[in-house]
Design a protein around this motif. Sequence first.
Motif, PDB file in Angstrom:
ATOM      1  N   ARG A  18       5.614 102.186  49.343  1.00  0.00           N
ATOM      2  CA  ARG A  18       4.350 101.459  49.549  1.00  0.00           C
ATOM      3  C   ARG A  18       3.256 102.413  50.042  1.00  0.00           C
ATOM      4  NH1 ARG A  18       2.066  96.383  50.557  1.00  0.00           N
ATOM      5  NH2 ARG A  18       3.988  95.315  49.896  1.00  0.00           N
ATOM      6  N   VAL A  19       3.598 103.307  50.967  1.00  0.00           N
ATOM      7  CA  VAL A  19       2.627 104.278  51.484  1.00  0.00           C
ATOM      8  C   VAL A  19       2.099 105.154  50.339  1.00  0.00           C
ATOM      9  CG1 VAL A  19       2.365 106.333  52.929  1.00  0.00           C
ATOM     10  CG2 VAL A  19       3.541 104.319  53.832  1.00  0.00           C
ATOM     11  N   VAL A  20       3.018 105.584  49.457  1.00  0.00           N
ATOM     12  CA  VAL A  20       2.616 106.417  48.317  1.00  0.00           C
ATOM     13  C   VAL A  20       1.695 105.632  47.384  1.00  0.00           C
ATOM     14  CG1 VAL A  20       3.431 107.645  46.259  1.00  0.00           C
ATOM     15  CG2 VAL A  20       4.678 107.864  48.426  1.00  0.00           C
ATOM     16  N   LEU A  21       2.062 104.392  47.090  1.00  0.00           N
ATOM     17  CA  LEU A  21       1.249 103.567  46.196  1.00  0.00           C
ATOM     18  C   LEU A  21      -0.130 103.289  46.785  1.00  0.00           C
ATOM     19  CD1 LEU A  21       3.978 101.040  45.009  1.00  0.00           C
ATOM     20  CD2 LEU A  21       2.780 102.696  43.559  1.00  0.00           C
ATOM     21  N   GLU A  22      -0.184 103.035  48.064  1.00  0.00           N
ATOM     22  CA  GLU A  22      -1.482 102.798  48.706  1.00  0.00           C
ATOM     23  C   GLU A  22      -2.348 104.053  48.650  1.00  0.00           C
ATOM     24  OE1 GLU A  22      -0.249 101.431  52.529  1.00  0.00           O
ATOM     25  OE2 GLU A  22      -0.124  99.316  51.904  1.00  0.00           O
ATOM     26  N   ALA A  23      -1.710 105.217  48.796  1.00  0.00           N
ATOM     27  CA  ALA A  23      -2.459 106.472  48.696  1.00  0.00           C
ATOM     28  C   ALA A  23      -2.983 106.684  47.278  1.00  0.00           C
ATOM     29  CB  ALA A  23      -1.567 107.649  49.105  1.00  0.00           C
ATOM     30  N   VAL A  28      -2.706  95.811  45.116  1.00  0.00           N
ATOM     31  CA  VAL A  28      -1.772  94.686  45.222  1.00  0.00           C
ATOM     32  C   VAL A  28      -0.365  95.225  44.998  1.00  0.00           C
ATOM     33  CG1 VAL A  28      -1.097  92.441  44.310  1.00  0.00           C
ATOM     34  CG2 VAL A  28      -3.515  93.098  44.340  1.00  0.00           C
ATOM     35  N   ILE A  29       0.494  95.105  46.011  1.00  0.00           N
ATOM     36  CA  ILE A  29       1.847  95.648  45.936  1.00  0.00           C
ATOM     37  C   ILE A  29       2.845  94.564  46.325  1.00  0.00           C
ATOM     38  CG2 ILE A  29       3.434  97.424  46.752  1.00  0.00           C
ATOM     39  CD1 ILE A  29       0.927  99.087  47.516  1.00  0.00           C
ATOM     40  N   HIS A  30       3.750  94.255  45.397  1.00  0.00           N
ATOM     41  CA  HIS A  30       4.797  93.282  45.664  1.00  0.00           C
ATOM     42  C   HIS A  30       6.133  94.010  45.840  1.00  0.00           C
ATOM     43  CE1 HIS A  30       1.995  90.081  44.554  1.00  0.00           C
ATOM     44  NE2 HIS A  30       1.652  90.837  43.514  1.00  0.00           N
ATOM     45  N   ILE A 114       3.659 108.997  39.601  1.00  0.00           N
ATOM     46  CA  ILE A 114       2.783 107.822  39.511  1.00  0.00           C
ATOM     47  C   ILE A 114       1.462 108.193  38.846  1.00  0.00           C
ATOM     48  CG2 ILE A 114       1.444 106.166  40.873  1.00  0.00           C
ATOM     49  CD1 ILE A 114       3.809 106.201  42.900  1.00  0.00           C
ATOM     50  N   GLN A 115       0.911 109.339  39.232  1.00  0.00           N
ATOM     51  CA  GLN A 115      -0.345 109.793  38.618  1.00  0.00           C
ATOM     52  C   GLN A 115      -0.170 110.004  37.121  1.00  0.00           C
ATOM     53  OE1 GLN A 115      -1.284 113.303  40.888  1.00  0.00           O
ATOM     54  NE2 GLN A 115      -1.705 112.145  42.759  1.00  0.00           N
TER      55      GLN A 115
END
Length: 208
Positions: A18-23, A28-30, A114-115
């Motif tokens: 989640r921390v990585v995705l927020e960065a 919106v993260i489920h 992710i990038q």
Amino acid sequence: MKSALIVDDHPVVRAAIRVVLEAERFKVIHEASSAGEVMALIREHAPKLVVLDLKLPGHGGLEVLTRLKANDPQCKVLIFTSQDPLHYQDRCLRAGAMGYVTKTNQLQQLHKAIQALMSGYSYFAALPDNANVASPLLSSEKQLIDQLSDRELSILEQLALGKPNKTIAEDMFLSYKTVSTYKTRLIKKLGVNTAVHLRDFARRNHLI
């Protein structure tokens, strides 16, 4: 709006993802902790990215990946798992995943993956050819593993962990007889004599 679904049964791992995705500016993260939760969340929220572990309670991550891509072919799936890519990366690629990162890597690799996926690229590790596998024995055993179906591989892992047939059947929503049949088939396909040898085979090939 960038949305994602994290599928992992460990809360600490989900928190790190989640921390990585927020960065990476996902708004919106489920989260899902088991295979059974995934499809309902996919249908309800249609995330742009799914970060999926292969070791999940119930149906394994490979089956989840197959179902997910059948339901939403456009969804980008990144595998983030402790499973050895030597045996799993090609399977995931064939099933529709766009990336594969092992949990032994630093989280910076997850950022890069992710990038890459969100830019329309894939992200896979370079794997050795069979000819370069450490020994002829392991090379031939890898070929045997490659010939197993996803479900056979999943059941092999669970048998190798010492789980009784009844427990495996309950976890995978199968009958006891079906698991017993798979066990007999695995012993024959892999050329071993007993379940103990199945465990040795799995450990030798880093399946557990």
